[in-house]
Design a protein around this motif. Sequence first.
Motif, short mmCIF file in Angstrom:
data_model
loop_
_atom_site.label_atom_id
_atom_site.label_comp_id
_atom_site.label_asym_id
_atom_site.label_seq_id
_atom_site.Cartn_x
_atom_site.Cartn_y
_atom_site.Cartn_z
N ALA A 1 0.85 -1.18 0.00
CA ALA A 1 0.00 0.00 0.00
C ALA A 1 0.89 1.23 0.00
N TYR A 2 0.73 2.07 -1.01
CA TYR A 2 1.50 3.31 -1.15
C TYR A 2 0.65 4.49 -0.68
N VAL A 3 1.30 5.41 0.05
CA VAL A 3 0.61 6.61 0.55
C VAL A 3 1.48 7.83 0.27
N ASP A 4 0.87 8.88 -0.28
CA ASP A 4 1.57 10.15 -0.44
C ASP A 4 0.53 11.28 -0.43
N ASN A 5 1.01 12.50 -0.11
CA ASN A 5 0.08 13.62 -0.06
C ASN A 5 0.14 14.49 -1.31
N ASP A 6 0.94 14.09 -2.31
CA ASP A 6 1.03 14.85 -3.55
C ASP A 6 0.17 14.19 -4.62
N PRO A 7 -0.82 14.90 -5.18
CA PRO A 7 -1.70 14.27 -6.16
C PRO A 7 -0.98 13.77 -7.40
N ILE A 8 0.16 14.39 -7.78
CA ILE A 8 0.87 13.88 -8.95
C ILE A 8 1.45 12.50 -8.67
N VAL A 9 1.87 12.26 -7.42
CA VAL A 9 2.35 10.93 -7.04
C VAL A 9 1.22 9.93 -7.15
N SER A 10 0.07 10.30 -6.60
CA SER A 10 -1.09 9.41 -6.64
C SER A 10 -1.49 9.10 -8.08
N ALA A 11 -1.51 10.12 -8.93
CA ALA A 11 -1.94 9.93 -10.32
C ALA A 11 -0.98 9.01 -11.07
N HIS A 12 0.33 9.26 -10.94
CA HIS A 12 1.31 8.44 -11.66
C HIS A 12 1.31 7.01 -11.13
N ALA A 13 1.26 6.86 -9.81
CA ALA A 13 1.30 5.52 -9.24
C ALA A 13 0.05 4.73 -9.63
N ASN A 14 -1.11 5.38 -9.60
CA ASN A 14 -2.34 4.69 -9.99
C ASN A 14 -2.28 4.23 -11.44
N ALA A 15 -1.72 5.07 -12.30
CA ALA A 15 -1.61 4.70 -13.72
C ALA A 15 -0.71 3.49 -13.91
N LEU A 16 0.37 3.42 -13.13
CA LEU A 16 1.30 2.31 -13.27
C LEU A 16 0.79 1.02 -12.63
N LEU A 17 0.00 1.17 -11.56
CA LEU A 17 -0.34 0.01 -10.76
C LEU A 17 -1.79 -0.42 -10.89
N SER A 18 -2.53 0.21 -11.78
CA SER A 18 -3.98 -0.02 -11.82
C SER A 18 -4.34 -1.46 -12.11
N ARG A 19 -3.44 -2.20 -12.74
CA ARG A 19 -3.78 -3.59 -13.10
C ARG A 19 -3.37 -4.59 -12.02
#
Length: 264
Positions: free
Chosen positions: A101-119
Amino acid sequence: MTQDGLSAEIDTSRPHPARIYDYLLGGKDNYEVDRRAGEELAAAAPEARSGVRANRAFLRRAVRYVVGSGVRQILDVGTGLPTSPNVHEAAQEVAPDVRVAYVDNDPIVSAHANALLSRSGSTSVVLADLRDPQRIVDHPGIRRVIDFEQPVALLLVAVLHFLTDAEKPQQIVATLREALPAGSFLVLSHATGDFADRSGAQAVYNNATATLNLRTRTEVERFFDGFDLVEPGLAQVPFWRPDTPPPARSGEIGFYGGVARKSR
């Protein structure tokens, strides 16, 4: 737009620590304001680039250690941008069934990580702030992949130095520690001024979204209260269980790192 009380809008008017870190690592997920701050940081602290690389290598070694010790769940708070090999990649090289489980408070981190890990069903990405640790523990996105009845490796790598003493970082770590069962691990690294005057580096972050709060070895060790440090204890990150000879001038790197186990 907000998510869990945090703005989901990307602020490009001020440098963000995760994006500065990405720039120093040679990444591309940063803005001009972050690149300027990164260059100022490197000028004020000549070991900055080698320091972030050494810290990243420490993270990978520590992840392999905790997974090799039997942990199959990792909670990475303040994860930063997903530079490869990231935590789940390092962990799954040792054991393919590790959940992260990854946690960060920067939305760009969340957006990039979600794109990479969505599958991937074995990972979760949550936009949340370390300053509200109970919300992290209770977050459904965390609970989807982390079972707090089983040992967890908590990663607080290069993040606590962005909290001031007034934000009570020791209390934050204690809250997270209390959520962990026996057999869990804490992996932590923290910037220090013990090896050189780094007031110039601190000044760079005065205009960023978080200040840089350097702490001494004794102060960093206090974050491990309630845990038992494993050998070699708290060390400069290039010297924590190195798997290759530490690079030249490693003794100047201002990062402490350590891994500790919760015995009860």
